[in-house]
Enzyme design. Structure first.
Site, short mmCIF file in Angstrom:
data_model
loop_
_atom_site.label_atom_id
_atom_site.label_comp_id
_atom_site.label_asym_id
_atom_site.label_seq_id
_atom_site.Cartn_x
_atom_site.Cartn_y
_atom_site.Cartn_z
N SER A 57 4.87 25.40 25.25
CA SER A 57 5.43 24.93 26.52
C SER A 57 5.83 23.46 26.52
CB SER A 57 4.42 25.17 27.65
OG SER A 57 4.17 26.55 27.82
N GLU B 128 -16.45 -20.79 -15.78
CA GLU B 128 -15.80 -20.34 -17.02
C GLU B 128 -15.08 -21.44 -17.79
OE1 GLU B 128 -15.85 -17.59 -18.58
OE2 GLU B 128 -16.75 -16.19 -17.20
#
Length: 704
Positions: free
Chosen positions: A353, A93
């Site tokens: 339990s 770029e």
């Protein structure tokens, strides 16, 4: 004066005027630029508007949220990106990025000449700084005026930001197709990985995408994406960044595929972090990503096996610190049929339990039982409360160890009746857990079988005490608005009792086909098969599992052992955590054989049994230790073999008597109301005496 001399002087005067004019014009231009720069500053916010993200304890992304305008835009720094990608981007770029001041005059000149000779744009002259300017101020059309504006903005940006900051902002805002912005969102959506781990082919595609993001999307136009990627690879070979062989190998990779969803792990915890800390862009949890991934996979598979409308919740915590390493609020956050949005780790349910181990631990603390003590499992009536076993059968005489491992209901209630439900609730509160009782009701015997409301997080917090030598830790996951205050005490059981309970639970049979794991665990099933539970632990970690319907509907056939325990064992395996050995027995903790038990510990006789069988014969008051008094600090003076034994005295009770120190018998059975004890060392100790009727009393002293 010769003609040559005159011409020379004229040229010098003109040159001087030209230079002076240039300087003046440059000064005027610079002054004008400074004026414009101050009058029209670039739109450079101190912080870009980015997607909120929640990360794990090591910084790995757990979940991200779209910005208010619907964009996936993750904050990005260069240390989060593969350096090879950055080199490829700059080479493709803006190869003079490090040299120019925002505008590359050479590139602009080349682009202009190519346009003049070809009649169309062949290459662009935009720098990365100019592209950032365009991203900050999106243009409506492409014109010469817009280009001039971009160049002006690029120079402004270069004056205010470093090259690294320019790259980071560009890589946060660049478009990558659809509502994806920034390299991190693109890498996660297209490849399912952070940009730190990009391959050559992947990096080349992401370099090419921002120029024409919609036309090069690999999910919609794989051919266009491939062509653009290959063009980048060729340019990288020409720039010397890639070898021809490496580029050719990268060009063979497929680019077609679907867009992936961004991570959404620990969704409920992430939501809580956003609610509790709304001003932060990045929230960090105590969760470990690898653990979370394993638990969520297990939860989804387990819910699918159990059936429709069923969910699964899990919490895995470090018992030494209280930090939650993994938590699953539901089997699938996005599954409406399972009410996935409900966080079942924080929802009050009946624990079945799962509280029984604490009943046994308190009874052991009191010196009422040992592991091989015989207890009755027969029908019993506790002032109108008649507990029954889960399978509606009774085992008769069983040992305490068998009663806990088989999760028998009647023996547990006999023990709870002896130690008192209020005492157990008090211990829970000491451990930072406040059970929810029906409005206006005091703790009763029913809490031993699930008649109380607790959350999965509550259970795991209680069980950290069993794993951590009796001392519970407050759970935290980092989503809290502020760090929770540590517990003042945290003692849910004394160390000796916690070890005894762990020793029994470690012998519970694993579920069928479960992967072997050296853990202690307990299961539970609530009334009507609405909740199935399993909580297990080793010497460091506690994992709790809940299975059921979020709407509290009954699920025929589910139970703690059949439905939740397999999830527990699989969860430990898929968490990836190594098994930590249990703690060594603390001083005074041991497991005597049945033949070595004192007569008072051979069989547990409940208060109810005494009332019926021996009310006439027992006329003496209950035993009471009068020296040392409860809470006394005892100074022995000397240490080791020279230390004088402490004289113990009691009143009441029926001879003979059995004395215990920290659960260990001191001497043979005594008919006198005095005994001697030589402590093993300094610190807290519990002294217990049991009379012939099975009545016991205890005091706690500190030896110094």
């Amino acid at each position: 004066m010769t003609t040559a001399t005159m011409l020379s002087k004229t040229w010098l005067r003109r040159s001087a005027v030209a230079i002076a004019s240039t300087v003046v014009l440059a000064g005027v231009g610079w002054a004008a630029f400074e004026t414009l720069d101050r009058a029209f500053p670039p739109p450079l916010p101190a912080q870009l508007a980015v997607s909120p993200e929640v990360v794990d304890r090591d910084g790995a992304l757990l979940r991200a949220y779209a910005t208010p305008d619907g964009r996936w835009r993750l904050a990005t720094t260069l240390d989060q990106i593969d350096p090879q990608f950055v080199k490829m981007l700059v080479a493709y770029e803006d190869k003079r990025f490090q040299e120019h001041a925002g505008v590359d005059v050479i590139a602009l000149g080349r682009a202009a000449m190519q346009f003049a000779s070809n009649g169309r744009i062949v290459s662009g002259g935009s720098t990365l700084s100019m592209q950032l300017a365009r991203l900050l101020e999106p243009r409506e059309n492409r014109s010469f005026g817009q280009k001039i504006r971009q160049m002006f903005r690029a120079i402004q940006i270069e004056r205010r930001l470093s090259k690294q900051e320019i790259l980071e902002r560009y890589l946060t805002l660049a478009p990558y197709g659809g509502n994806l912005e920034g390299i991190r969102a693109a890498s996660l959506a297209w490849f399912g990985k952070e940009p730190k781990r990009l391959g050559v082919s992947e990096a080349a595609l992401l370099v090419a995408l921002p120029q024409l993001p919609e036309l090069r999307r690999p999910d919609r136009n794989p051919a266009g994406a491939r062509t653009a990627r290959d063009r980048v690879l060729t340019r990288m070979v020409n720039a010397g960044l890639l070898g021809e062989t490496e580029a050719a190998r990268a060009a063979l990779d497929d680019v077609s595929g679907k867009r992936l969803a961004l991570p959404s792990l620990a969704a409920h915890a992430a939501d809580a972090a956003l609610r509790n800390r709304p001003g932060e862009t990045r929230r960090q949890l105590t969760i470990r990503k690898s653990v979370q991934e394993g638990l969520e996979a297990v939860a989804i598979e387990a819910a699918r096996k159990v059936g429709p409308h069923v969910s699964v919740a899990m919490v895995l915590a470090d018992a030494m610190t209280g930090e939650i390493l993994g938590e699953v609020g539901s089997a699938n956050y996005f599954d409406a049929s399972r009410s996935g949005w409900i966080d079942m780790t924080r929802t009050l349910r009946s624990p079945g339990s799962t509280l029984k181990p604490f009943i046994y631990g308190l009874a052991i603390e009191e010196g009422l039982i040992a592991q091989e003590t015989i207890i009755e499992d027969r029908p019993a009536d506790f002032a109108g409360y008649r507990p029954k076993n889960f399978d509606m059968t009774y085992q008769g005489d069983v040992t305490i160890r068998q009663a806990l491992q088989l999760s028998l209901n009647v023996p547990a209630i006999r023990l709870l009746d002896a130690v008192g439900p209020q005492r157990m609730v008090s211990r829970f509160r000491q451990a930072g857990v406040i059970p929810t009782l029906p409005l206006g009701e005091a703790p009763g015997l029913a809490i031993g079988l699930g008649g109380v409301g607790v959350t999965l997080r509550d259970l795991v917090q209680l069980y950290t005490g069993l794993s951590n030598g009796g001392k519970a830790k407050v759970l935290r996951d980092g989503a809290e608005a502020a760090a929770p205050a540590p517990l003042e005490n945290g003692m849910v059981l004394e160390p000796q009792a916690a070890w005894q309970v762990t020793d029994m639970l470690a012998g519970v049979r694993p579920p069928l086909n479960a992967a072997p794991r050296a853990i202690a665990y307990k299961t539970g099933t609530s009334y009507g098969n609405r909740d199935a539970w399993s909580v297990g632990y080793d010497g460091r970690h506690v994992l709790g599992v809940w299975v059921g319907r979020p709407d509290s509907g009954s699920v025929p056939g589910i139970s703690g052992y059949e439905s939740a325990a397999p999830v527990l064992f699989e969860g430990f395996v898929r968490s990836g955590l190594a098994t930590t050995p249990f703690r060594r027995p603390p001083a005074g903790a041991f497991r005597p054989a049945a033949g070595d038990l004192p007569v008072t510990l051979e069989r547990f006789i409940s208060a109810q049994g005494e009332l019926v069988a021996s009310a006439k014969s027992v006329v003496e008051p209950a035993p009471r230790i009068v020296f040392p008094p409860d809470g006394a600090r005892v100074e022995l003076g000397a240490s080791g073999a020279e230390a004088a034994p402490l004289v113990l005295k009691l009143q009441g009770g029926r001879a003979p008597f059995r004395w215990l120190a920290n659960g260990k018998p001191l001497t043979d059975i005594e008919r006198r109301r005095e005994a001697t004890w030589k402590p093993d060392g300094v610190g807290y100790s519990t002294l217990t005496v049991i009379d012939a009727a099975g009545r016991a009393t205890s005091v706690k002293v500190f030896v110094e």
